[in-house]
Design a protein around this motif. Structure first.
Motif, PDB file in Angstrom:
ATOM      1  N   SER A  85     143.801 -27.920  46.331  1.00 52.26           N
ATOM      2  CA  SER A  85     142.966 -27.364  47.391  1.00 52.26           C
ATOM      3  C   SER A  85     143.190 -25.871  47.605  1.00 52.26           C
ATOM      4  CB  SER A  85     143.228 -28.101  48.705  1.00 52.26           C
ATOM      5  OG  SER A  85     143.066 -29.487  48.547  1.00 52.26           O
ATOM      6  N   SER A  86     144.390 -25.382  47.320  1.00 55.23           N
ATOM      7  CA  SER A  86     144.693 -23.965  47.541  1.00 55.23           C
ATOM      8  C   SER A  86     144.949 -23.227  46.225  1.00 55.23           C
ATOM      9  CB  SER A  86     145.902 -23.816  48.470  1.00 55.23           C
ATOM     10  OG  SER A  86     147.039 -24.486  47.943  1.00 55.23           O
ATOM     11  N   ARG A 113     145.845 -33.235  47.456  1.00 54.81           N
ATOM     12  CA  ARG A 113     145.314 -32.450  48.568  1.00 54.81           C
ATOM     13  C   ARG A 113     146.397 -31.617  49.228  1.00 54.81           C
ATOM     14  NH1 ARG A 113     142.282 -36.800  47.960  1.00 54.81           N
ATOM     15  NH2 ARG A 113     140.054 -36.727  48.500  1.00 54.81           N
ATOM     16  N   GLY A 114     147.621 -32.132  49.204  1.00 55.95           N
ATOM     17  CA  GLY A 114     148.737 -31.428  49.823  1.00 55.95           C
ATOM     18  C   GLY A 114     149.112 -32.031  51.156  1.00 55.95           C
ATOM     19  N   SER A 115     150.154 -32.893  51.165  1.00 54.89           N
ATOM     20  CA  SER A 115     150.646 -33.415  52.441  1.00 54.89           C
ATOM     21  C   SER A 115     151.420 -32.331  53.188  1.00 54.89           C
ATOM     22  CB  SER A 115     151.542 -34.631  52.201  1.00 54.89           C
ATOM     23  OG  SER A 115     152.651 -34.296  51.389  1.00 54.89           O
ATOM     24  N   THR A 117     151.166 -28.370  54.071  1.00 54.22           N
ATOM     25  CA  THR A 117     150.000 -27.481  54.137  1.00 54.22           C
ATOM     26  C   THR A 117     150.356 -25.998  54.202  1.00 54.22           C
ATOM     27  OG1 THR A 117     149.938 -27.763  56.552  1.00 54.22           O
ATOM     28  CG2 THR A 117     148.592 -29.266  55.223  1.00 54.22           C
ATOM     29  N   PHE A 120     148.027 -23.319  52.448  1.00 56.76           N
ATOM     30  CA  PHE A 120     146.671 -22.986  52.892  1.00 56.76           C
ATOM     31  C   PHE A 120     146.602 -21.599  53.539  1.00 56.76           C
ATOM     32  CE2 PHE A 120     146.360 -27.397  52.005  1.00 56.76           C
ATOM     33  CZ  PHE A 120     145.030 -27.667  51.747  1.00 56.76           C
ATOM     34  N   LEU A 127     142.364 -24.865  56.937  1.00 60.50           N
ATOM     35  CA  LEU A 127     142.633 -26.303  56.948  1.00 60.50           C
ATOM     36  C   LEU A 127     141.432 -27.114  57.414  1.00 60.50           C
ATOM     37  CD1 LEU A 127     146.322 -26.510  58.231  1.00 60.50           C
ATOM     38  CD2 LEU A 127     145.435 -27.419  56.082  1.00 60.50           C
ATOM     39  N   TYR A 130     139.791 -28.812  54.526  1.00 61.32           N
ATOM     40  CA  TYR A 130     140.775 -29.573  53.756  1.00 61.32           C
ATOM     41  C   TYR A 130     140.136 -30.498  52.720  1.00 61.32           C
ATOM     42  CZ  TYR A 130     144.966 -32.542  53.105  1.00 61.32           C
ATOM     43  OH  TYR A 130     146.029 -33.230  52.594  1.00 61.32           O
TER      44      TYR A 130
END
Length: 350
Positions: A85-86, A113-115, A117, A120, A127, A130
């Motif tokens: 995501s990032s 996705r990334g628990s 964050t 970001f 976020l 997300y």
């Protein structure tokens, strides 16, 4: 035959006996030695996660994996996970195509996705986007994998008109796994795409993930995806020692350090008590700690319950002396893995 491997975040928490903490640079160098040993003892896969915080040393797993690639011969090398995501999907593909070249076709990508964050705001992402960020970037990554020349209309990503992406991976079908904590919506999306899935089995018994794994296979099959891509993996925390009771005792302090650090930032987590820890080791928990015989039995149970194609033991969670980590890897490859493989070989013959 089920693949057995290790996942790690390169934890850097205080050591119990000395109170000292490995520096990030020392821990990163240690990881390369751990990859090398995992290959030597015959484990199938080694995965490193991406984080951007003090208690984990690795923000660029692809660099550490590249170092491990040139020192190993057979082991598969994967992120665990890349926070897609990032990230720029073009750059991500190029990085793992480079690892694929260095390893002669042993690189894989595990996207998530990334628990955590922290990445970001660090890379300028909101976020609030997300889910959209992950979905769009995964679609873009798959386009890059399938086509040397990329044409892409982006919303959260760049727009690209017929531009080549090099280098290309050695593997024509370089594996892209998708990790999830066990959300139904994520399972459905991954199944519909026909991508292999990885469940983080860390908070509850593996049997609670069985309905998700079964649904994933059913949906992916109904969508017409080939069986070769319909694969399920799981990742659970654990530790292996020569003495069963000593392993349980040694693992509490580092495990608690990591859980307590995470609890500071997550309202639904709490600091770990000894009772919490012992519960996580029971049949109602997912943590796998003990001697080789016990660890093998609990891995076998996890594999059977979820019908896994691959299992990652996250080793360690929290810092333990490096020489002890190397011993745990040796036990995993030389004593745990043979027991697991022998069990399933006998089962196939029956």
């Amino acid at each position: 035959m089920v693949e057995l491997g290790i996942s790690t975040f390169g934890e850097t928490t205080p050591l119990e006996k000395t109170g000292q903490t490995y520096s990030h640079e020392e821990r990163i160098r240690q990881l390369v030695k751990e990859i090398e040993l995992a290959d030597q003892v015959g484990l199938d896969v080694y995965g490193i996660g991406e984080h951007h915080r003090e208690d984990f040393a690795v923000s660029a797993p692809e660099i550490v994996l590249a170092a491990g690639a040139v020192k190993t011969k057979k082991i598969k090398l994967t992120s665990a996970v890349s926070i897609l995501s990032s990230m720029d999907p073009v750059r991500l593909y190029q990085q793992y195509a480079t690892i694929d070249a260095l390893s002669n076709g042993r690189a894989e990508i595990m996207a998530g996705r990334g628990s955590f964050t922290e990445s970001f705001p660090l890379f300028g992402y909101d976020l609030a986007d997300y889910e959209e960020l992950f979905d769009e970037k995964l679609d873009m990554l798959l386009q890059i994998k399938e086509n040397t020349n990329l044409t892409w209309q982006g919303k959260h990503t760049q727009t690209v008109i017929n531009k080549p992406v090099y280098p290309r991976a050695v593997q024509e079908d370089v594996p892209i796994w998708v990790a999830t904590g066990g959300h139904v919506e994520s399972t459905v999306k991954i199944a519909q795409l026909g991508l292999p899935i990885v469940y983080a089995v860390i908070g509850t018994t593996p049997k609670n993930f069985k309905p998700l794994a079964d649904a994933y296979r059913k949906i992916a099959t109904n969508e017409g995806h080939p069986a070769s891509r319909i694969k399920v993996a799981a990742h659970s925390w654990g530790w292996i020692g020569d003495n069963h009771e000593q392993a349980i005792q040694d693992y509490f302090y580092p495990n608690k350090q990591t859980v307590d650090n995470i609890a500071k930032d997550r309202p639904h987590w709490r600091e770990m008590t000894k009772e919490d820890y012992l519960h996580s080791l029971s049949d109602q928990g997912a943590t796998i700690v003990g001697n080789a015989e016990y660890v093998a039995k609990k891995i076998i149970n996890t594999v059977e319950v979820m019908d896994l194609d691959r299992f990652f033991l996250h080793l360690p969670v929290g810092s333990l002396p490096h020489e002890d980590v190397l011993r745990a890897i040796e036990l995993y490859g030389k004593e745990v893995a043979p027991r697991v493989h022998e069990y399933f070989q006998k089962k196939e013959k029956v």
